[in-house]
Design a protein around this motif. Structure first.
Motif, PDB file in Angstrom:
ATOM      1  N   PRO A 180      -4.120  19.974   5.282  1.00  0.00           N
ATOM      2  CA  PRO A 180      -3.464  19.328   3.984  1.00  0.00           C
ATOM      3  C   PRO A 180      -3.680  17.424   4.033  1.00  0.00           C
ATOM      4  O   PRO A 180      -3.345  17.182   5.160  1.00  0.00           O
ATOM      5  N   GLY A 181      -2.865  18.041   3.443  1.00  0.00           N
ATOM      6  CA  GLY A 181      -3.021  15.749   2.874  1.00  0.00           C
ATOM      7  C   GLY A 181      -3.411  15.740   0.984  1.00  0.00           C
ATOM      8  O   GLY A 181      -3.709  16.266   0.434  1.00  0.00           O
ATOM      9  N   ASP A 182      -3.184  14.127   1.502  1.00  0.00           N
ATOM     10  CA  ASP A 182      -3.666  13.423  -0.264  1.00  0.00           C
ATOM     11  C   ASP A 182      -5.281  13.367  -0.071  1.00  0.00           C
ATOM     12  O   ASP A 182      -5.727  12.303   0.711  1.00  0.00           O
ATOM     13  N   TYR A 183      -5.634  13.859  -0.638  1.00  0.00           N
ATOM     14  CA  TYR A 183      -7.283  13.538  -1.666  1.00  0.00           C
ATOM     15  C   TYR A 183      -7.426  12.890  -2.168  1.00  0.00           C
ATOM     16  O   TYR A 183      -6.823  13.227  -3.362  1.00  0.00           O
ATOM     17  N   LEU A 184      -7.974  11.761  -2.501  1.00  0.00           N
ATOM     18  CA  LEU A 184      -8.565  10.887  -3.419  1.00  0.00           C
ATOM     19  C   LEU A 184      -9.965  10.984  -4.473  1.00  0.00           C
ATOM     20  O   LEU A 184     -10.999  11.331  -3.670  1.00  0.00           O
ATOM     21  N   GLY A 218      -8.767   1.639 -12.765  1.00  0.00           N
ATOM     22  CA  GLY A 218      -8.244   2.314 -12.788  1.00  0.00           C
ATOM     23  C   GLY A 218      -8.889   4.203 -12.500  1.00  0.00           C
ATOM     24  O   GLY A 218      -7.951   5.032 -12.923  1.00  0.00           O
ATOM     25  N   LEU A 219      -9.914   3.845 -12.038  1.00  0.00           N
ATOM     26  CA  LEU A 219     -10.451   4.820 -11.689  1.00  0.00           C
ATOM     27  C   LEU A 219     -10.644   5.690 -10.536  1.00  0.00           C
ATOM     28  O   LEU A 219     -10.873   5.413  -9.271  1.00  0.00           O
ATOM     29  N   ILE A 220      -9.292   6.485 -10.623  1.00  0.00           N
ATOM     30  CA  ILE A 220      -8.562   7.078  -8.810  1.00  0.00           C
ATOM     31  C   ILE A 220      -8.159   8.482  -9.841  1.00  0.00           C
ATOM     32  O   ILE A 220      -7.277   8.548 -10.700  1.00  0.00           O
ATOM     33  N   GLY A 221      -7.588   9.549  -8.668  1.00  0.00           N
ATOM     34  CA  GLY A 221      -7.699  10.866  -8.945  1.00  0.00           C
ATOM     35  C   GLY A 221      -6.833  11.209  -7.847  1.00  0.00           C
ATOM     36  O   GLY A 221      -6.979  10.590  -6.682  1.00  0.00           O
ATOM     37  N   GLN A 223     -21.810  14.662   0.426  1.00  0.00           N
ATOM     38  CA  GLN A 223     -20.353  13.524   0.263  1.00  0.00           C
ATOM     39  C   GLN A 223     -20.938  13.079  -1.184  1.00  0.00           C
ATOM     40  O   GLN A 223     -19.386  13.064  -1.506  1.00  0.00           O
ATOM     41  N   THR A 224     -21.844  12.847  -1.677  1.00  0.00           N
ATOM     42  CA  THR A 224     -21.514  12.591  -3.262  1.00  0.00           C
ATOM     43  C   THR A 224     -22.800  12.937  -4.131  1.00  0.00           C
ATOM     44  O   THR A 224     -23.625  12.713  -3.781  1.00  0.00           O
ATOM     45  N   ILE A 225     -21.801  12.561  -5.218  1.00  0.00           N
ATOM     46  CA  ILE A 225     -23.171  13.094  -6.263  1.00  0.00           C
ATOM     47  C   ILE A 225     -22.678  12.456  -7.473  1.00  0.00           C
ATOM     48  O   ILE A 225     -22.652  11.607  -7.871  1.00  0.00           O
ATOM     49  N   THR A 226     -24.715  12.068  -7.867  1.00  0.00           N
ATOM     50  CA  THR A 226     -24.876  11.090  -8.918  1.00  0.00           C
ATOM     51  C   THR A 226     -25.044  12.527 -10.196  1.00  0.00           C
ATOM     52  O   THR A 226     -25.363  12.964 -10.494  1.00  0.00           O
ATOM     53  N   HIS A 242     -16.682  11.169  -6.181  1.00  0.00           N
ATOM     54  CA  HIS A 242     -16.722  11.344  -4.097  1.00  0.00           C
ATOM     55  C   HIS A 242     -15.541  11.764  -4.178  1.00  0.00           C
ATOM     56  O   HIS A 242     -14.140  11.506  -4.765  1.00  0.00           O
ATOM     57  N   VAL A 243     -14.714  12.703  -3.588  1.00  0.00           N
ATOM     58  CA  VAL A 243     -13.760  13.134  -2.826  1.00  0.00           C
ATOM     59  C   VAL A 243     -13.520  12.446  -1.510  1.00  0.00           C
ATOM     60  O   VAL A 243     -14.283  13.065  -0.479  1.00  0.00           O
ATOM     61  N   ILE A 244     -12.133  11.890  -1.783  1.00  0.00           N
ATOM     62  CA  ILE A 244     -12.111  10.463  -0.271  1.00  0.00           C
ATOM     63  C   ILE A 244     -11.838  11.965   0.923  1.00  0.00           C
ATOM     64  O   ILE A 244     -10.330  12.130   0.881  1.00  0.00           O
ATOM     65  N   GLY A 245     -12.579  11.999   1.959  1.00  0.00           N
ATOM     66  CA  GLY A 245     -11.850  12.847   3.234  1.00  0.00           C
ATOM     67  C   GLY A 245     -12.105  14.710   3.153  1.00  0.00           C
ATOM     68  O   GLY A 245     -12.160  15.077   3.523  1.00  0.00           O
ATOM     69  N   GLU A 246     -13.575  14.820   2.164  1.00  0.00           N
ATOM     70  CA  GLU A 246     -13.745  15.637   2.256  1.00  0.00           C
ATOM     71  C   GLU A 246     -15.193  15.822   1.910  1.00  0.00           C
ATOM     72  O   GLU A 246     -15.785  15.265   1.241  1.00  0.00           O
ATOM     73  N   ILE A 247     -15.944  16.848   1.962  1.00  0.00           N
ATOM     74  CA  ILE A 247     -17.635  17.351   2.197  1.00  0.00           C
ATOM     75  C   ILE A 247     -17.537  18.569   0.382  1.00  0.00           C
ATOM     76  O   ILE A 247     -16.799  19.691   0.605  1.00  0.00           O
ATOM     77  N   PHE A 248     -18.012  18.538  -0.403  1.00  0.00           N
ATOM     78  CA  PHE A 248     -18.949  19.428  -1.552  1.00  0.00           C
ATOM     79  C   PHE A 248     -19.030  20.627  -0.261  1.00  0.00           C
ATOM     80  O   PHE A 248     -20.959  20.352  -0.061  1.00  0.00           O
ATOM     81  N   ASP A 249     -18.721  21.552  -0.425  1.00  0.00           N
ATOM     82  CA  ASP A 249     -19.598  22.399   0.192  1.00  0.00           C
ATOM     83  C   ASP A 249     -21.254  23.009  -0.611  1.00  0.00           C
ATOM     84  O   ASP A 249     -22.187  23.870   0.015  1.00  0.00           O
TER      85      ASP A 249
END
Length: 351
Positions: A303-307, A319-322, A284-287, A260-267
């Motif tokens: 613009p912004g920082d998306y997690l 530790g699982l964050i980018g 929104q989220t993939i398995t 999942h990417v917080i603040g975005e939706i997978f087109d």
């Protein structure tokens, strides 16, 4: 606005990682590996350019298996087993119909036998039998890429789960004829688990726990090999209006990801990396299971920082964050922050 963005991003990361020990800092970001300690993190930008429309060719892929002491997080090291000194291994890119010659060398300083099993291979063991090599040996095989898709490869020497958990996984993209639709940027991200005897955040040299591995209880969840590796100077980047494709895979060896990417939706989502099926829209989220992969396209409007996270969100505290940093003009028609300048000042003072 930049100050607010930084504050909000820092606050978001802090909230997701609230249980982290004070000593646990992002590996390869604010800190640097000590002398003699390898930076094993493969940057998400480290992948070949798209192939597009071309005739099938004969390609060669060279892999070297190495056992190196790498930086898992600031103040803590781990003995990784790798392909070509990084986690994940090299991103291999081909097209359907290519003939691919694989050469695997097991470094003479290795303590273990190693090999490589490509999920893109039609043949015994995915090439694992043909490439099982003792320290100092070189083995190989040739295969034809019959099926387009995004496939995981990994070491399959028993106990395979141990070799994978120690870092021996990567991906190969077999493009369909004519290639994939073009995007502005591409990134290579893989999720894995590390099982240590020592508790999360312990300093010093960490050691593998077979008991935790068999119980499927990792101490660390990682993107690209290390704690919070895809943050700081290894964060992903984009501009407003650009479309980004993330090739996402799970090395595992055991846990399924809810990417999942917080603040975005997978087109668009190429679910389970089926590249010849119509992609899913607006997801929104993939398995993604261990040993599986998917590709997602995202177009950024704000613009912004998306997690980047696994929505099994307790894993962010291990530790699982980018981060994807997006630059460009603000569009208040899409998103508007109601915080007043006074509130922003108060928030900055509080932190």
């Amino acid at each position: 606005m930049n100050t607010l963005r930084t504050l909000l991003a820092t606050t978001a990361v802090a909230a997701l990682t609230a249980t982290l020990p004070a000593a646990a800092q992002p590996a390869g970001t604010d800190g640097h590996a000590e002398a003699g300690i390898a930076d094993i993190v493969r940057p998400a930008t480290d992948l070949p350019a798209p192939i597009g429309a071309r005739a099938p060719r004969h390609l060669t892929v060279g892999l070297e298996t190495t056992e190196v002491t790498g930086q898992l997080l600031d103040g803590a090291t781990y003995r990784y087993w790798t392909y070509n000194d990084k986690v994940p291994g090299p991103f291999v890119r081909a097209r359907v119909g290519d003939t691919i010659e694989v050469s695997l060398k097991n470094d003479e300083d290795s303590m273990m036998m190693h090999n490589v099993d490509f999920h893109a291979v039609t043949g015994p063991g995915g090439g694992g039998v043909a490439t099982t090599a003792a320290p100092g040996e070189t083995k190989g095989f040739t295969f034809k890429a019959l099926n387009p898709g995004l496939y995981v490869y990994h070491c399959a020497v028993p106990m395979a789960a141990s070799h994978i958990a120690n870092g021996m996984y990567g991906m190969i993209l077999v493009e369909p004829e004519g290639g994939l639709p073009p995007v502005d940027r591409e990134y290579y991200v893989m999720q894995g688990e590390i099982y240590t005897e020592e508790a999360y955040g312990t300093q010093g040299e960490l050691t593998e726990s077979f008991d935790k591995l068999l119980a499927e209880q990792p101490e660390y969840y990682v993107f690209n090999g290390a704690d919070k590796a895809l943050t700081g100077d290894k964060a992903l980047h984009a501009n407003v209006g650009e479309t980004v494709r993330i090739y996402f895979g799970v090395g595992g060896p055991n846990k399924t990801s809810s990417f999942h990417v917080i603040g975005e939706i997978f087109d668009q989502v190429y679910s389970l990396a089926s590249l010849t099926s119509e992609p899913l829209q607006d997801v929104q989220t993939i398995t993604v299971p261990p040993g599986g992969a998917s590709a997602v396209d995202i177009t950024f409007q704000v613009p912004g920082d998306y997690l980047l996270v696994d929505h099994a969100l307790s894993r962010a505290a291990r530790g699982l964050i980018g981060t994807i940093t997006v630059d460009g003009p603000v569009d208040t028609g899409v998103f508007k922050d109601h915080a007043s300048p006074t509130q922003v000042t108060q928030m900055q003072t509080a932190h």
